[in-house]
Design a protein around this motif. Structure first.
Motif, PDB file in Angstrom:
ATOM      1  N   ARG A  22      -1.658  10.175  -3.316  1.00 44.46           N
ATOM      2  CA  ARG A  22      -0.292  10.027  -3.831  1.00 44.46           C
ATOM      3  C   ARG A  22      -0.174   8.948  -4.895  1.00 44.46           C
ATOM      4  O   ARG A  22       0.583   9.103  -5.858  1.00 44.46           O
ATOM      5  CB  ARG A  22       0.678   9.778  -2.680  1.00 44.46           C
ATOM      6  CG  ARG A  22       0.543   8.450  -1.987  1.00 44.46           C
ATOM      7  CD  ARG A  22       1.559   8.312  -0.854  1.00 44.46           C
ATOM      8  NE  ARG A  22       1.264   9.257   0.223  1.00 44.46           N
ATOM      9  CZ  ARG A  22       2.189   9.686   1.086  1.00 44.46           C
ATOM     10  NH1 ARG A  22       3.443   9.265   0.979  1.00 44.46           N
ATOM     11  NH2 ARG A  22       1.849  10.506   2.051  1.00 44.46           N
ATOM     12  N   ASP A 164       6.275   6.284  -2.787  1.00 47.50           N
ATOM     13  CA  ASP A 164       6.685   7.390  -1.915  1.00 47.50           C
ATOM     14  C   ASP A 164       7.990   8.014  -2.410  1.00 47.50           C
ATOM     15  O   ASP A 164       8.152   9.239  -2.409  1.00 47.50           O
ATOM     16  CB  ASP A 164       6.851   6.891  -0.484  1.00 47.50           C
ATOM     17  CG  ASP A 164       5.525   6.570   0.189  1.00 47.50           C
ATOM     18  OD1 ASP A 164       4.485   7.022  -0.339  1.00 47.50           O
ATOM     19  OD2 ASP A 164       5.532   5.877   1.220  1.00 47.50           O
ATOM     20  N   ILE A 167       7.216  10.128  -5.513  1.00 45.86           N
ATOM     21  CA  ILE A 167       6.582  11.390  -5.132  1.00 45.86           C
ATOM     22  C   ILE A 167       7.639  12.371  -4.607  1.00 45.86           C
ATOM     23  O   ILE A 167       7.650  13.564  -4.951  1.00 45.86           O
ATOM     24  CB  ILE A 167       5.498  11.147  -4.064  1.00 45.86           C
ATOM     25  CG1 ILE A 167       4.289  10.412  -4.666  1.00 45.86           C
ATOM     26  CG2 ILE A 167       5.059  12.456  -3.411  1.00 45.86           C
ATOM     27  CD1 ILE A 167       3.428  11.228  -5.582  1.00 45.86           C
ATOM     28  N   PHE A 174      -0.002  16.238  -3.558  1.00 48.35           N
ATOM     29  CA  PHE A 174      -1.099  15.272  -3.545  1.00 48.35           C
ATOM     30  C   PHE A 174      -2.055  15.635  -2.414  1.00 48.35           C
ATOM     31  O   PHE A 174      -1.689  16.376  -1.491  1.00 48.35           O
ATOM     32  CB  PHE A 174      -0.599  13.830  -3.385  1.00 48.35           C
ATOM     33  CG  PHE A 174       0.219  13.598  -2.149  1.00 48.35           C
ATOM     34  CD1 PHE A 174      -0.385  13.252  -0.945  1.00 48.35           C
ATOM     35  CD2 PHE A 174       1.603  13.729  -2.180  1.00 48.35           C
ATOM     36  CE1 PHE A 174       0.356  13.042   0.208  1.00 48.35           C
ATOM     37  CE2 PHE A 174       2.360  13.519  -1.037  1.00 48.35           C
ATOM     38  CZ  PHE A 174       1.742  13.173   0.153  1.00 48.35           C
TER      39      PHE A 174
END
Length: 436
Positions: A22, A164, A167, A174
């Motif tokens: 990620r 996070d 993403i 990922f």
């Protein structure tokens, strides 16, 4: 969402180190979104370590597919890191890290990019600092991500939480390494349990760890510079004065060791043994990795390759002696620059040899003492003392060639066969009474 300032990368060729996780996916995507706006030429590289079998190949396929969809040129490096570790005598993690940076260097050396960008972030920094503190690191060890030419880390100010959220915002795919959840690995335990607990107990702990490490790096840079200024290089090796403060002394010794070629395999215990020489007499020494010796000489520690002379023992007689560092001429009569002796005063079973522990000497004029004390009183460096030719019988020394003779072999009115001892190792400042 914005992750970091892009102006420093405007007009540059940026190659992103992409693992498929990620963090690196977020980094690549952020550059990808803004490449045209900032005139960034974007490429990527990936390193396949060969450590996780089919899982590694699946991650590689994911990375290749992602770069193909985003039209980002990708360079793939492959290696058997486990085999590299065995060949080089390194741990697997160390071997993998060294290989990755070697791959980065290849890209830079081939002029394929102006810089390689890695996805290290603030929480990585905090975890590394915490890990090293727990293992008892030095101040220098807190510099978790030292500067490397051509390597940039744009996300060191970005938290894992921000990544996070990024993403999730862009619904980015990922590759998740299943081993990251295994808390048997120390770094995973720190990441998943220890640091979160520390944050709950002390909010902002990660930020504070990073800030502390950055201040420590500044302090270390200053101390290291001051320490380097104390080191003196000579023909015989590197010298560090014993009288400087211990924090500077330790750093100066480490610098001297590295200057002598010892770049790895040294330990804190080695440095502690060297530090003990500050309180010991001249001549005391410590053996270090790489065939290096630290030797107390006067008011400094000399770092040099081992200079111990192999055992040399030949019957004493008129003639020339040479070999293994020994050079001595014994003759009848006189010779300029030589020690004058009564050849008949030497016991019949004397030998020419180098110094041994326990040697005793009664120099010209009397006063028996250990040879070690005699050489120390004469301020003869220990390395020279171990190399000087001696005329001896057992532990009794009759001549320290090039320095002084024993009182028992001096020339007197009863001398029948005067002679001389000559060696190019003589030290004129220490020759007895000027009688050469």
């Amino acid at each position: 969402m914005e992750l970091f300032a892009l102006q420093p990368y405007a007009g540059k060729r940026v190659c992103v180190a992409l693992s498929g996780g990620r963090d690196s996916v977020a980094l690549l995507h952020f550059f990808y979104r803004h490449a045209a706006e900032y005139g960034i030429t974007l490429t990527a590289l990936t390193c396949e370590h060969g450590l996780r079998g089919e899982a590694s190949l699946a991650d590689l396929a994911f990375v290749e597919g992602l770069c193909a969809r985003w039209n980002v040129p990708l360079r793939v490096f492959r290696a058997d890191v486990a085999a590299l570790a065995r060949e080089r005598g390194e741990g697997t993690e160390e071997a993998g890290r060294n290989w990755r940076y070697a791959c980065f260097s290849q890209v830079l050396a081939a002029d394929e990019a102006d810089m390689v960008a890695t996805a290290h972030h603030r929480d990585d920094y905090a975890e590394t600092v915490l890990f090293r503190l727990a293992r008892g690191t030095s101040l220098a060890g807190l510099n978790a991500f030292p500067a490397r030419e051509g390597i940039v880390r744009p996300m060191l100010g970005v938290s894992r939480k921000q990544i996070d959220e990024y993403i999730a915002c862009y619904r980015l795919p990922f590759a998740e390494d299943a081993s990251n959840a295994d808390e048997r690995f120390t770094r995973n335990a720190l990441r998943r349990s220890v640091l979160p607990a520390l944050e709950r107990a002390v909010p902002g702990a990660a930020e504070h760890l990073v800030a502390f490490a950055e201040r420590a790096a500044q302090d270390e840079a200053l101390l290291a510079r001051l320490a380097r200024e104390q080191v003196r290089e000579g023909e015989d090796g590197m010298r560090v004065p014993v009288g400087i403060a211990l924090p500077l002394f330790t750093r100066a010794c480490l610098y001297a060791m590295k200057a002598c070629g010892v770049m790895r395999d040294y330990t804190c215990a080695n440095l502690e043994e060297v530090a003990k020489l500050r309180c010991l007499q001249s001549g005391r020494r410590v053996s270090l990795p790489g065939g290096l010796t630290a030797l107390r000489e006067g008011e400094s520690i000399l770092f040099c390759k081992s200079t111990d002379v192999p055992a040399f023992c030949i019957p004493f007689a008129v003639g020339d002696f040479a070999g293994q560092g020994i050079a001595l001429a014994v003759g009848e009569g006189t010779r300029g620059g030589a020690l004058a002796v009564d050849l008949d005063a030497f016991p019949a079973d004397c030998v020419v040899r180098t110094r041994r522990e326990g040697d005793v000497f009664t120099p010209f004029g009397g006063g028996t003492k250990s040879l070690k004390k005699f050489l120390t009183d004469k301020k003869i460096p220990a390395r020279q003392g171990w190399m000087l030719p001696l005329v001896a019988r057992g532990e009794t020394i009759y001549a320290v060639c090039g320095v002084q003779i024993a009182d028992s072999v001096k020339i007197t009115d009863k001398t029948v066969r005067p002679g001389y001892l000559f060696t190019p190792l003589r030290t004129p400042d220490h020759i007895y009474g000027g009688k050469q």
